[in-house]
Design an enzyme around this catalytic site. Structure first.
Site, PDB file in Angstrom:
ATOM      1  N   LYS A  18       0.836  -1.206   0.000  1.00 35.09           N
ATOM      2  CA  LYS A  18       0.000   0.000   0.000  1.00 35.09           C
ATOM      3  C   LYS A  18       0.869   1.253   0.000  1.00 35.09           C
ATOM      4  O   LYS A  18       0.685   2.170  -0.805  1.00 35.09           O
ATOM      5  CB  LYS A  18      -0.911  -0.005   1.228  1.00 35.09           C
ATOM      6  N   LYS A 118     -17.781  -5.714  -6.517  1.00 36.60           N
ATOM      7  CA  LYS A 118     -17.406  -6.621  -5.443  1.00 36.60           C
ATOM      8  C   LYS A 118     -17.113  -8.024  -5.973  1.00 36.60           C
ATOM      9  O   LYS A 118     -17.792  -8.526  -6.859  1.00 36.60           O
ATOM     10  CB  LYS A 118     -18.513  -6.687  -4.389  1.00 36.60           C
ATOM     11  N   ILE A 447     -21.267  12.243  -0.047  1.00 33.73           N
ATOM     12  CA  ILE A 447     -21.654  10.983   0.589  1.00 33.73           C
ATOM     13  C   ILE A 447     -21.225  10.923   2.055  1.00 33.73           C
ATOM     14  O   ILE A 447     -21.699  10.091   2.815  1.00 33.73           O
ATOM     15  CB  ILE A 447     -21.089   9.791  -0.216  1.00 33.73           C
ATOM     16  N   ASP A 615     -25.641   4.365   5.754  1.00 33.09           N
ATOM     17  CA  ASP A 615     -24.990   3.752   4.599  1.00 33.09           C
ATOM     18  C   ASP A 615     -25.150   2.236   4.611  1.00 33.09           C
ATOM     19  O   ASP A 615     -24.877   1.582   5.620  1.00 33.09           O
ATOM     20  CB  ASP A 615     -23.492   4.079   4.595  1.00 33.09           C
ATOM     21  N   CYS A 659     -22.899   1.217  -3.183  1.00 34.17           N
ATOM     22  CA  CYS A 659     -21.927   1.392  -4.259  1.00 34.17           C
ATOM     23  C   CYS A 659     -21.435   0.049  -4.771  1.00 34.17           C
ATOM     24  O   CYS A 659     -21.487  -0.960  -4.070  1.00 34.17           O
ATOM     25  CB  CYS A 659     -20.745   2.250  -3.810  1.00 34.17           C
ATOM     26  N   HIS A 710     -12.858   7.005  -6.832  1.00 35.61           N
ATOM     27  CA  HIS A 710     -11.729   6.089  -6.706  1.00 35.61           C
ATOM     28  C   HIS A 710     -10.649   6.371  -7.736  1.00 35.61           C
ATOM     29  O   HIS A 710      -9.670   5.638  -7.833  1.00 35.61           O
ATOM     30  CB  HIS A 710     -12.206   4.640  -6.812  1.00 35.61           C
TER      31      HIS A 710
END
Length: 774
Positions: A18, A118, A447, A615, A659, A710
């Protein structure tokens, strides 16, 4: 008996990948330094698995971003819009992959990212392949071969892992009308055969082909394609030993097809579907030579394996087939598990009593090898002691007083249908809300979260180390919140958010304040790309000891005369994005969480917060893979949301957010959630997701995301207006909101400000257009 592993976490035990990826994207390190970090992670993972006693160790399970994206590059399935990056910009494969995943916006070139969704029913996101009629494929990228040779040089008995060709197609999307992506199998299969030939030439003995779509409801044609493809592989490369791997569900109606395939080994997920072993042993399979891989160690959760239970399963298979036909493995790739429980050294965070119940990826490897040795009849004192210790641990968890809370159980049992219903229907609530809120056409909002800068994260780290007092930390957060509020007012957003600077993660933040949760310091798992999350662990009955968000929402509302949204995470998402206790039904745990969120919603309303967002991005993710199991899940999941949202008055507006989901099959259940406003991800799919809402004539209000958070690229006002015009073509104007796809936590402030200013201008242009028409 052989042992093998289906895949290992690729992020590094300290999230090295990362950090290196993000440094590379920021231009702070060169490509060779990023590559060296990757080699170090791969080497560590391989040697760790070898030391743990795993016979066949996966390679090509590593990825800089996503393994489905890697398969796109492997097969040359690169959308045409990126060809200029290959031809004109001459990007290397690494930068090309990052551009496909994140978009490209440099030197006058502006290319959108590929869609992301997903991975089956997990919180891992994959890049969705794009297919066109008569598409050609080629052996474009040599990563799988290079990593196999790299592992060999390290003395690793390596097993290359590839996403199987049929699942690769089925997990993608057609980008042209009137063709089926499965029509491309004859074009794609030769590339796979070429890849397999090269691996064979380099003396790869076992090759794992992951076909997770075998866990889905398949058509006769799809099943016939599996037969055709795997027979062709066998005919072309009869000497190859193919391990066919599927997971997260039974093979179900696909089982007879699977058992007929000419493969060396068939993997079973016996954690999610233990019954399928009996189904197989009741067939003629017992007379074949095909081997079974028993996935008895849970690759998706953090609880210690019950050796006695697993040994019973293994012994049943051994008695029917013999030891030589049995492999022992985790249920799925350990990608979904944290790296190493040994890193959890802070007993104030994770107490010894709870820690003893857990096993992370490293520990699961040792569980696999221990089970193999015990099943092989190894009666050494060391192994027998391990078995005794394991059983003591399992018994301790079952009887621990930490787990059970009778008042919580009683409150769940007392829920009535009234608790899951708003006072009036949406048609009546809508009028009251419009009168109370006074919002314009195309109301704009975000959001929830704003960028968590390095400074904000540093404040949190210093506060946790007691380098900042509570008062000092809160002062910094209040100042940051006020800046965010003032900026939102200045650009003209209609419904504001406080920015969530006090929050770490949208689930972790709530879990830290709910009883029945525990946390880790290093229990990170990959969500997508460089995004890692540290899921809470639900170990016991859940309730809310005190308000969780009211103080911050009230403070933010006090700063402005505009409406401030209260921001909450819904019960299904908290459940899905946690490691969940496995000693009671998930529906029971979810309902406990729903009651805790309900208490928070009621308190927010009492504090004057008239718009509350709950959410639920994971509600589609939690859907069982087989349709026969959908109704049961949807009944309790929708009910849990309604319990959480139904304690307020009609003029309080409840929002929800979803999402990276396909809604067509469950649109009735989305409507049954009865949220006043739903915001959804639609920008990467160019508003395709709205088709389901339009066809259904969804009655409530909708905020289709107009830009992809993103990706670092900043969309233009014209681009957002164009997307909203697509939305207006299928959804009535008065139902539409304007917002980004998702929260902005991972973005930088410069791009966030630029994008949101364009978004507000887009909404204003839309209003003017409607006024002119009227």
């Amino acid at each position: 008996m052989q042992t093998h592993n289906l895949g290992y976490p690729r992020i590094g035990k300290h999230r090295e990948l990362k950090k290196a990826n993000e440094q590379y994207w920021a231009g702070k390190i060169p490509a060779h330094q990023l590559e060296q970090t990757a080699r170090t992670i791969r080497s560590y993972n391989w040697q760790l698995q070898k030391q743990a006693g795993i016979d066949w160790i996966p390679c090509n399970d590593f990825s800089f971003y996503d393994h489905v994206l890697d398969t796109c590059l492997l097969t040359g399935a690169i959308p045409e819009r990126y060809h200029t990056l290959i031809v004109d910009k001459k990007l290397n494969d690494l930068d090309l992959a990052f551009s496909m995943a994140r978009g490209y916006q440099k030197e006058g070139v502006d290319i959108t990212a590929m869609e992301m969704t997903k991975w089956l029913d997990t919180n891992y996101h994959y890049i969705v392949p794009e297919f066109k009629a008569n598409q050609k494929f080629s052996f474009f990228n040599q990563k799988v071969v290079k990593e196999f040779l790299e592992a060999n040089k390290e003395g690793i008995q390596a097993k290359p892992v590839l996403l199987g060709p049929i699942s690769f197609l089925l997990l993608g999307k057609e980008k042209e009308a009137n063709f089926n992506r499965l029509d491309l199998i004859d074009n794609l299969l030769p590339v796979y055969l070429e890849v397999l030939k090269q691996l064979d030439q380099h003396e790869a003995y076992y090759i794992q082909l992951d076909e997770p779509c075998l866990a889905l409801d398949l058509s006769d044609r799809e099943r016939q394609t599996f037969t055709k493809v795997y027979q062709k592989i066998k005919q072309t490369l009869p000497q190859l030993h193919i391990i066919l791997s599927s997971y997260f569900e039974c093979y179900g109606k696909n089982l007879s097809t699977v058992l007929s395939l000419p493969v060396h080994t068939i993997h079973l997920d016996l954690v999610r579907c233990p019954a399928q072993l009996d189904d197989i042993l009741a067939t003629e399979f017992t007379k074949s030579r095909t081997q079974l891989s028993l996935g008895v160690v849970d690759g998706r959760n953090i609880w210690k394996n019950d050796f006695s239970h697993s040994l019973a399963i293994i012994n049943k298979a051994v008695n029917a087939l013999g030891k030589e036909r049995i492999w022992i493995a985790p249920s799925c790739s350990l990608l979904h598990s944290p790296c190493d429980l040994d890193l959890e050294t802070n007993e104030k965070v994770l107490t010894p009593e709870i820690k003893q119940w857990m096993a992370f990826a490293k520990q699961k490897l040792y569980e696999v090898n221990t089970l193999r040795q015990l099943a092989n009849g190894n009666n050494s004192s060391e192994l027998q002691a391990a078995l005794v210790q394991n059983q003591q641990c399992i018994a301790n968890r079952q009887t621990s007083s930490l787990i059970h809370n009778q008042p919580v159980k009683q409150r769940v049992a007392a829920i009535t249908e009234k608790d899951a219903q708003r006072i009036n229907s949406f048609s009546l609530r809508k009028e009251k809300q419009h009168a109370a809120l006074g919002l314009p056409l195309f109301p704009t909002t975000t959001i929830g979260s704003f960028p968590q800068t390095k400074e904000v994260r540093n404040w949190r780290a210093r506060w946790k180390k007691a380098e900042l007092t509570d008062a000092e930390y809160n002062k910094l957060l209040k100042d940051e919140t006020e800046k965010a509020v003032r900026w939102q007012e200045a650009i003209g957003l209609d419904v504001l958010v406080h920015g969530e600077f006090e929050r770490n993660d949208m689930v972790e933040y709530f879990g830290e304040q709910l009883a029945g949760f525990v946390f880790t310091e290093n229990g990170w798992v990959q969500s997508y790309g460089s995004r890692c999350v540290k899921p809470p662990v639900i170990y016991g009955d859940v309730h809310r000891p005190a308000p969780m968000t009211v103080a911050w929402s009230s403070y933010a509302q006090s700063l402005t005369t505009k409406w401030m949204k209260g921001m909450l995470t819904g019960p299904v998402t908290i459940l899905q994005w946690s490691f969940v206790r496995n000693d009671q039904p998930r529906s029971e745990t979810c309902t406990q969480i729903a009651l805790a969120i309900r208490d928070e919603v009621v308190d927010l309303e009492k504090a004057g917060i008239k718009i509350i967002q709950i959410d639920e991005p994971a509600i589609r993710e939690g859907l069982p893979l087989r349709k026969e199991n959908w109704q049961q899940y949807l009944d309790w999941a929708v009910r849990a949301f309604r319990v959480s949202a139904s304690g307020v008055q009609d003029d309080t507006q409840i929002h929800t957010h979803m999402c990276y989901s396909e809604f067509n099959d469950i649109i009735q259940h989305i409507a049954d959630m009865d949220a006043d406003v739903i915001t959804i991800e639609t920008s990467r799919s160019q508003m395709e997701l709205l088709d389901a809402f339009a066809a259904f004539q969804y009655p409530n209000e909708i905020g289709p995301g107009v830009y992809d958070i993103h990706s670092p690229r900043v969309p233009s006002k014209a681009e957002m207006v164009s997307l909203m015009e697509k939305a207006r073509a299928v959804v009535p104007t008065e139902q539409l909101w304007v917002n980004p796809d998702c929260g902005l936590k991972t973005r930088g402030w410069d791009e966030t400000k630029a994008a949101l200013e364009e978004m507000v201008n887009a909404a204003e242009e839309l209003r003017q257009t409607v006024l002119q028409i009227q």
